[in-house]
Design a protein around this motif. Structure first.
Motif, PDB file in Angstrom:
ATOM      1  N   VAL A   1      35.505  39.658  48.345  1.00  0.00           N
ATOM      2  CA  VAL A   1      34.353  40.133  47.217  1.00  0.00           C
ATOM      3  C   VAL A   1      33.479  41.080  47.860  1.00  0.00           C
ATOM      4  CG1 VAL A   1      32.926  38.214  47.967  1.00  0.00           C
ATOM      5  CG2 VAL A   1      32.728  39.059  45.683  1.00  0.00           C
ATOM      6  N   LEU A   2      33.165  41.121  49.228  1.00  0.00           N
ATOM      7  CA  LEU A   2      32.363  42.283  49.728  1.00  0.00           C
ATOM      8  C   LEU A   2      32.778  43.635  49.747  1.00  0.00           C
ATOM      9  CD1 LEU A   2      30.614  40.045  52.550  1.00  0.00           C
ATOM     10  CD2 LEU A   2      29.774  40.432  50.534  1.00  0.00           C
ATOM     11  N   ASP A   3      34.195  43.716  49.513  1.00  0.00           N
ATOM     12  CA  ASP A   3      34.762  45.072  49.655  1.00  0.00           C
ATOM     13  C   ASP A   3      34.931  45.689  48.260  1.00  0.00           C
ATOM     14  OD1 ASP A   3      35.473  44.836  52.181  1.00  0.00           O
ATOM     15  OD2 ASP A   3      37.230  44.071  52.057  1.00  0.00           O
ATOM     16  N   ILE A   4      34.553  44.940  47.256  1.00  0.00           N
ATOM     17  CA  ILE A   4      34.589  45.262  45.769  1.00  0.00           C
ATOM     18  C   ILE A   4      33.161  46.001  45.554  1.00  0.00           C
ATOM     19  CG2 ILE A   4      34.467  44.674  43.235  1.00  0.00           C
ATOM     20  CD1 ILE A   4      36.364  42.174  44.177  1.00  0.00           C
ATOM     21  N   GLN A   5      33.467  47.292  44.838  1.00  0.00           N
ATOM     22  CA  GLN A   5      32.260  48.148  44.759  1.00  0.00           C
ATOM     23  C   GLN A   5      31.492  47.934  43.518  1.00  0.00           C
ATOM     24  OE1 GLN A   5      31.685  52.030  46.112  1.00  0.00           O
ATOM     25  NE2 GLN A   5      33.062  51.544  48.003  1.00  0.00           N
ATOM     26  N   PHE A   6      30.454  47.487  43.568  1.00  0.00           N
ATOM     27  CA  PHE A   6      29.447  47.153  42.306  1.00  0.00           C
ATOM     28  C   PHE A   6      27.981  47.633  42.491  1.00  0.00           C
ATOM     29  CE2 PHE A   6      26.486  44.194  40.057  1.00  0.00           C
ATOM     30  CZ  PHE A   6      26.988  44.613  38.731  1.00  0.00           C
ATOM     31  N   GLU A   7      27.571  48.471  41.713  1.00  0.00           N
ATOM     32  CA  GLU A   7      26.250  48.730  41.676  1.00  0.00           C
ATOM     33  C   GLU A   7      25.454  48.288  40.576  1.00  0.00           C
ATOM     34  OE1 GLU A   7      26.282  53.106  41.722  1.00  0.00           O
ATOM     35  OE2 GLU A   7      27.251  53.226  43.614  1.00  0.00           O
ATOM     36  N   ASP A   8      25.940  48.439  39.229  1.00  0.00           N
ATOM     37  CA  ASP A   8      25.414  47.888  38.180  1.00  0.00           C
ATOM     38  C   ASP A   8      26.389  47.845  37.108  1.00  0.00           C
ATOM     39  OD1 ASP A   8      23.580  46.734  36.492  1.00  0.00           O
ATOM     40  OD2 ASP A   8      22.118  48.416  36.281  1.00  0.00           O
ATOM     41  N   TRP A   9      26.027  46.898  35.910  1.00  0.00           N
ATOM     42  CA  TRP A   9      26.998  47.013  34.788  1.00  0.00           C
ATOM     43  C   TRP A   9      27.233  48.281  34.187  1.00  0.00           C
ATOM     44  CZ3 TRP A   9      29.310  42.680  35.267  1.00  0.00           C
ATOM     45  CH2 TRP A   9      28.663  41.488  35.650  1.00  0.00           C
TER      46      TRP A   9
ATOM     47  N   ARG B   1      42.569  40.718  27.194  1.00  0.00           N
ATOM     48  CA  ARG B   1      43.085  42.175  27.179  1.00  0.00           C
ATOM     49  C   ARG B   1      41.876  43.196  27.451  1.00  0.00           C
ATOM     50  NH1 ARG B   1      47.716  44.110  24.834  1.00  0.00           N
ATOM     51  NH2 ARG B   1      48.233  46.275  25.380  1.00  0.00           N
ATOM     52  N   ALA B   2      40.927  42.746  26.670  1.00  0.00           N
ATOM     53  CA  ALA B   2      39.636  43.791  26.728  1.00  0.00           C
ATOM     54  C   ALA B   2      38.942  43.750  28.436  1.00  0.00           C
ATOM     55  CB  ALA B   2      38.508  43.564  26.039  1.00  0.00           C
ATOM     56  N   LYS B   3      39.145  42.788  28.960  1.00  0.00           N
ATOM     57  CA  LYS B   3      38.722  42.479  30.325  1.00  0.00           C
ATOM     58  C   LYS B   3      39.767  43.173  31.183  1.00  0.00           C
ATOM     59  CE  LYS B   3      38.901  38.393  32.049  1.00  0.00           C
ATOM     60  NZ  LYS B   3      38.780  36.948  32.770  1.00  0.00           N
ATOM     61  N   ARG B   4      41.100  43.212  30.943  1.00  0.00           N
ATOM     62  CA  ARG B   4      41.969  44.018  32.112  1.00  0.00           C
ATOM     63  C   ARG B   4      41.852  45.369  31.766  1.00  0.00           C
ATOM     64  NH1 ARG B   4      45.675  39.959  30.046  1.00  0.00           N
ATOM     65  NH2 ARG B   4      46.605  41.596  28.691  1.00  0.00           N
ATOM     66  N   GLU B   5      41.721  45.683  30.557  1.00  0.00           N
ATOM     67  CA  GLU B   5      41.674  47.216  30.331  1.00  0.00           C
ATOM     68  C   GLU B   5      40.512  47.763  30.048  1.00  0.00           C
ATOM     69  OE1 GLU B   5      44.813  48.626  27.852  1.00  0.00           O
ATOM     70  OE2 GLU B   5      46.077  46.755  28.000  1.00  0.00           O
ATOM     71  N   ASP B   6      39.227  47.414  30.601  1.00  0.00           N
ATOM     72  CA  ASP B   6      38.048  48.123  30.400  1.00  0.00           C
ATOM     73  C   ASP B   6      37.693  48.571  29.126  1.00  0.00           C
ATOM     74  OD1 ASP B   6      37.477  47.763  33.260  1.00  0.00           O
ATOM     75  OD2 ASP B   6      38.164  49.388  33.894  1.00  0.00           O
TER      76      ASP B   6
ATOM     77  N   LYS C   1      23.948  34.087  22.687  1.00  0.00           N
ATOM     78  CA  LYS C   1      24.602  33.913  24.156  1.00  0.00           C
ATOM     79  C   LYS C   1      24.992  35.358  24.679  1.00  0.00           C
ATOM     80  CE  LYS C   1      28.823  33.002  26.444  1.00  0.00           C
ATOM     81  NZ  LYS C   1      30.332  33.021  26.352  1.00  0.00           N
ATOM     82  N   TYR C   2      24.608  35.596  25.964  1.00  0.00           N
ATOM     83  CA  TYR C   2      24.955  36.988  26.670  1.00  0.00           C
ATOM     84  C   TYR C   2      24.974  36.773  27.820  1.00  0.00           C
ATOM     85  CZ  TYR C   2      24.838  41.856  26.504  1.00  0.00           C
ATOM     86  OH  TYR C   2      25.322  43.101  27.023  1.00  0.00           O
ATOM     87  N   ARG C   3      26.069  37.005  28.615  1.00  0.00           N
ATOM     88  CA  ARG C   3      26.505  36.863  29.942  1.00  0.00           C
ATOM     89  C   ARG C   3      25.858  38.075  30.801  1.00  0.00           C
ATOM     90  NH1 ARG C   3      32.618  35.884  30.513  1.00  0.00           N
ATOM     91  NH2 ARG C   3      31.688  33.855  30.194  1.00  0.00           N
ATOM     92  N   PHE C   4      25.545  39.315  30.071  1.00  0.00           N
ATOM     93  CA  PHE C   4      24.935  40.507  30.800  1.00  0.00           C
ATOM     94  C   PHE C   4      23.451  40.632  30.676  1.00  0.00           C
ATOM     95  CE2 PHE C   4      29.365  41.276  29.368  1.00  0.00           C
ATOM     96  CZ  PHE C   4      30.091  41.127  30.800  1.00  0.00           C
TER      97      PHE C   4
ATOM     98  N   ALA D   1      26.488  48.114  25.206  1.00  0.00           N
ATOM     99  CA  ALA D   1      27.476  47.312  25.442  1.00  0.00           C
ATOM    100  C   ALA D   1      27.965  47.538  26.730  1.00  0.00           C
ATOM    101  CB  ALA D   1      28.477  47.423  24.346  1.00  0.00           C
ATOM    102  N   VAL D   2      28.172  46.228  27.560  1.00  0.00           N
ATOM    103  CA  VAL D   2      28.856  46.349  28.865  1.00  0.00           C
ATOM    104  C   VAL D   2      30.094  46.357  28.637  1.00  0.00           C
ATOM    105  CG1 VAL D   2      29.404  44.791  30.886  1.00  0.00           C
ATOM    106  CG2 VAL D   2      26.796  45.048  29.991  1.00  0.00           C
ATOM    107  N   CYS D   3      30.722  47.355  29.698  1.00  0.00           N
ATOM    108  CA  CYS D   3      32.254  47.603  29.612  1.00  0.00           C
ATOM    109  C   CYS D   3      32.809  47.178  30.932  1.00  0.00           C
ATOM    110  CB  CYS D   3      32.678  48.981  29.592  1.00  0.00           C
ATOM    111  SG  CYS D   3      34.431  49.529  29.633  1.00  0.00           S
ATOM    112  N   PRO D   4      33.661  46.032  31.154  1.00  0.00           N
ATOM    113  CA  PRO D   4      34.402  45.331  29.975  1.00  0.00           C
ATOM    114  C   PRO D   4      33.490  44.413  29.111  1.00  0.00           C
ATOM    115  CG  PRO D   4      35.393  44.664  31.863  1.00  0.00           C
ATOM    116  CD  PRO D   4      34.530  45.824  32.285  1.00  0.00           C
ATOM    117  N   GLY D   5      33.655  44.051  28.049  1.00  0.00           N
ATOM    118  CA  GLY D   5      33.090  43.054  27.427  1.00  0.00           C
ATOM    119  C   GLY D   5      33.327  42.817  26.153  1.00  0.00           C
ATOM    120  N   THR D   6      33.295  41.323  25.675  1.00  0.00           N
ATOM    121  CA  THR D   6      33.648  41.063  24.419  1.00  0.00           C
ATOM    122  C   THR D   6      32.505  40.266  23.758  1.00  0.00           C
ATOM    123  OG1 THR D   6      36.203  40.955  25.070  1.00  0.00           O
ATOM    124  CG2 THR D   6      35.311  39.693  22.968  1.00  0.00           C
TER     125      THR D   6
END
Length: 230
Positions: free
Chosen positions: A12-20, A145-150, A201-204, A38-43
């Motif tokens: 997990v520490l090798d995955i690049q993440f700066e912000d949504w 599908r949305a999550k896998r394909e951004d 409800k909102y995850r982001f 809208a956050v990408c990916p997101g449904t």
């Protein structure tokens, strides 16, 4: 688009993440209620009573996304494409977007495979799938599908006479958020015609922002913040 299922397991520490990554719709109040876009990916599940203006808002938002250079496809299961075109003409949209009639979830998956969109609007889940037991499965497959394909995906759905989500409550918890639009239908009410848009409800981000809107000739062009949750 990279299918994330084909990636090997990572630390997990090798995955690049700066912000949504957020995609703006150019509809200011809509972007603000989503925390800046809208956050990408997101449904997002988008519910509301018939006549509240869900389709009009989505046509307005779809055109806004297109204006920023994003590829938008509208999967029309409830109204025919020519009816959606009627909304677009009334709203005087400027850029346009792709639209195709669909009859089942497989049609939506094929549309995504063929068009490689950035944003997908499914209108609506209840016309796409008639049985409650199958709606959960359909919603889950579209979310994955949305999550896998951004992809940013909005899935419209109905509510019952009490204003509650029609179908299994589980639908609210499958996606990344639940957006709801209410409408004062009472002509004797001082707020007759008022639409209220709220994230339930909102995850982001936060669900504190509530917006009031009135439908105008060219859409929801004027909106105002309502303090606190309703």
């Amino acid at each position: 688009m990279i299918d994330s299922l084909k990636r090997p397991a990572q630390n997990v520490l090798d995955i690049q993440f700066e912000d949504w990554t957020r995609m703006k719709s150019n509809v200011p109040f809509f972007d603000e209620i989503l925390g800046g876009g809208a956050v990408c990916p997101g449904t997002l599940l988008f519910s509301g009573r018939g006549g509240a203006g869900k389709t009009s808002l989505m046509v307005q938002v779809a055109d806004g996304f297109s204006e920023t250079g994003l590829k938008v496809v509208y999967a029309a299961a409830e109204e025919a494409p020519r009816q959606i075109a009627g909304h677009a003409k009334r709203l005087q949209i400027r850029t346009g977007f792709l639209i195709k009639e669909v009859e089942d979830p497989a049609d939506v998956h094929t549309l995504i495979k063929d068009e490689h969109p950035d944003v997908v609007i499914v209108d609506s889940l209840h016309k796409l799938v008639s049985r409650n037991s199958l709606r959960v499965r359909a919603m889950t497959s579209l979310y994955n599908r949305a999550k896998r394909e951004d992809i940013v995906m909005f899935i419209l759905c109905h509510v019952n006479k009490k204003g509650q989500l029609a179908g299994p409550e589980e639908l609210k918890h499958i996606g990344d958020g639940h957006l709801h639009m209410d409408y004062d239908f009472n002509p004797k009410s001082p707020t007759f015609g008022l639409r209220v848009l709220q994230l339930e409800k909102y995850r982001f981000g936060t669900t504190e922002h509530v917006w009031g809107m009135h439908m105008e000739a060219t859409g929801f062009n004027t909106a105002f913040r309502i303090e606190g949750q309703l």
